[in-house]
Design a protein around this motif. Structure first.
Motif, short mmCIF file in Angstrom:
data_model
loop_
_atom_site.label_atom_id
_atom_site.label_comp_id
_atom_site.label_asym_id
_atom_site.label_seq_id
_atom_site.Cartn_x
_atom_site.Cartn_y
_atom_site.Cartn_z
N SER A 134 35.67 55.66 45.81
CA SER A 134 35.95 54.61 46.90
C SER A 134 35.41 53.43 46.37
O SER A 134 34.41 53.40 45.47
CB SER A 134 35.18 55.34 47.92
OG SER A 134 33.78 55.45 47.77
N PRO A 135 35.96 52.16 46.89
CA PRO A 135 35.24 50.92 46.81
C PRO A 135 33.54 50.92 47.03
O PRO A 135 33.01 50.35 46.50
CB PRO A 135 35.93 50.15 47.48
CG PRO A 135 36.72 50.68 48.40
CD PRO A 135 36.99 52.14 48.13
N GLN A 136 33.23 51.57 48.09
CA GLN A 136 32.09 51.60 48.70
C GLN A 136 31.01 52.29 47.53
O GLN A 136 30.00 51.88 47.17
CB GLN A 136 31.69 52.13 50.04
CG GLN A 136 32.08 53.66 50.21
CD GLN A 136 33.61 53.72 50.76
OE1 GLN A 136 34.39 52.92 50.31
NE2 GLN A 136 33.66 54.47 51.71
N LEU A 137 31.56 53.14 46.70
CA LEU A 137 30.65 53.83 45.64
C LEU A 137 30.64 53.21 44.69
O LEU A 137 29.68 53.09 43.82
CB LEU A 137 31.38 55.41 45.50
CG LEU A 137 30.60 56.34 45.02
CD1 LEU A 137 29.37 56.58 45.96
CD2 LEU A 137 31.38 57.57 44.72
N ARG A 138 31.67 52.55 44.38
CA ARG A 138 31.82 51.41 43.03
C ARG A 138 30.85 50.31 43.30
O ARG A 138 30.31 49.92 42.21
CB ARG A 138 33.25 51.09 42.77
CG ARG A 138 34.05 52.09 42.02
CD ARG A 138 35.51 51.40 41.81
NE ARG A 138 36.28 51.73 42.88
CZ ARG A 138 36.98 50.78 43.44
NH1 ARG A 138 37.11 49.58 42.95
NH2 ARG A 138 37.83 51.08 44.58
N LEU A 139 30.89 49.93 44.80
CA LEU A 139 30.07 48.89 44.77
C LEU A 139 28.56 49.17 44.71
O LEU A 139 27.50 48.63 44.34
CB LEU A 139 30.38 48.42 46.28
CG LEU A 139 29.30 47.13 46.86
CD1 LEU A 139 29.76 45.99 45.96
CD2 LEU A 139 29.68 46.81 48.44
#
Length: 435
Positions: free
Chosen positions: A223-228
């Protein structure tokens, strides 16, 4: 005794009771969840018990609801789907993390169990006070002549590595991880392709590189929040070791994917975009991340950081490259044309700079650097004319010398450092013998 403390801390993280809410609305990739009341905060993790505990994160707050961005999308969600508020993440690095591959929440990805450390480390602390920080330290040995002479890397320096795909960036990062003088190496792989993670760990880093390294990664399918969060988790791990007084090398690949993940998250919570598709907050997020690296204060160590940027078509003016270049202490450009003719590392010296100069080099060394750059610039200005056969020897003494020295200078830029031989001495002899 330490192992018992690790287990005790892990048991204290468990919760018997949880706040529960329910989905009241689905807005694109986000959920509106009602029922948490005032017990929810930005960044809190959630899970959906009825959907195999699918995870998500609170990315926004409304007057009476929480805005949740799920991992894996919203397929299968219905109104009144129960949502459980999980305990806030306790990110706790430890010395036992060395040699391990983890995700941004501290979970192991290498198939072996891993407990959190004893003390929690905040993912987004304030950088050290600027007026208390040390200046950059001495020049570090890297294993490459170009970085040990013409583009020196100093202790506590932060540089950008700008490269397109397929020009040797990953191989160069692995070599630096093995060879740069440091006590600890922390490697953050943001949005890395899943099939390449094992190859990077086993083939590029190898056993020698992993012995002193921690790899923090969130692959491209997460997910983008995990990559962020991956970039912040890698930086927090580096800060943990720095606060122990250790000298840390941080390799973050890449800031481009960090910025893209930040754009996805901010778009999901309604922030408008501006500069070529990126929101205004991206520049602040990049600056905040980079400022956490660098020289430490007091008895702490330093974080020497290398941030990579993926530049499409060698466009050094694209937004992320431009934002990053303004907050770093130098940048290195890897050029596709140089890589295609077989010279590695494919460093374009004339487009690269190190702001540790002239301080980390002596007067005579700075003179050698200036002379080398002048000769390479002279050759580059006339390269098309030389290759077309229009150059006539004897018309320009400086150009004659540049043409004569260019093959040796180009070979020097690919030279690996040999123990006991100073690269500055090699460069000095090269310039004098053919001067």
């Amino acid at each position: 005794m330490e192992s018992l403390q690790l287990v005790t801390n892990r048991m204290q993280d468990l919760r018997a009771r949880h706040l529960m809410g329910r989905v009241t609305e689905v807005r694109g990739p986000t959920l509106m969840v009602l029922g948490f009341g005032t017990g929810v905060r930005l960044g809190d993790p959630v899970s959906l018990p009825s959907l195999n505990n699918r995870r998500g994160e609170v990315i926004g707050l409304a007057s009476d609801a929480a805005i949740v961005l799920l991992e894996g999308g919203t397929a299968g969600i219905s109104l009144r789907t129960p949502v459980r508020l999980e305990p806030a993440l306790r990110f706790a690095p430890g010395n036992h993390w060395l040699g391990r591959v983890i995700d941004p929440e501290g979970r192991p990805l290498d198939g072996r169990p891993l407990l959190p450390g004893i003390g929690a480390t905040p993912l987004s602390p304030e950088p050290p006070p600027p007026h208390d920080r040390r200046a950059m330290g001495p020049r570090l040995s890297t294993g490459f002549a170009v970085f040990d002479t013409l583009l020196p890397l100093a202790r506590g320096q932060r540089i950008g590595l700008f490269a397109g795909s397929g020009v040797g960036k990953s191989t160069l990062l692995g070599d630096l991880a093995r060879n740069v003088e440091a006590d600890i190496v922390v490697i953050g792989l943001v949005g890395e392709r899943g099939r390449e993670l094992r190859q990077f760990v086993e083939d590029v880093l190898g056993d020698a590189g992993m012995k002193r390294s921690v790899v923090v990664t969130a692959t491209s399918d997460t997910s983008p929040q995990l990559r962020l969060k991956c970039a912040s988790a890698a930086m927090a791990t580096a800060e943990y070791f720095r606060n122990q007084g250790r000298q840390v090398l941080l390799l973050l690949d890449s800031v481009t994917r960090f910025a893209e993940a930040q754009r996805e998250v901010t778009a999901a919570r309604g922030e408008s975009t501006g500069l070529r598709g990126f929101p205004a907050s991206t520049a602040t997020a990049i600056a905040n991340l980079c400022e956490r690296a660098g020289p430490g204060v007091g008895a702490s160590g330093d974080i020497t950081a290398i941030f990579t940027v993926l530049v499409a078509g060698s466009d050094m003016e694209e937004p992320v490259a431009d934002m990053l270049r303004g907050v770093l202490d130098g940048h290195v450009v890897l050029d596709r044309k140089i890589a295609e003719r077989g010279r590695f590392p494919a460093v374009d010296l004339l487009r690269s700079t190190s702001r540790s100069l002239p301080g980390v080099a002596s007067e005579s060394e700075n003179a050698l650097i200036s002379e080398t750059r002048r000769l390479l610039a002279t050759y580059e200005r006339s390269e098309m004319m030389i290759q077309a056969g229009l150059y006539v020897s004897g018309t320009d003494k400086q150009l004659d010398r540049a043409v004569r020295l260019y093959p040796d200078l180009d070979s020097f830029l690919a030279r690996r450092t040999n123990p006991g031989i100073r690269d500055y001495d090699v460069l000095r002899r090269l310039l004098l013998d053919q001067g």
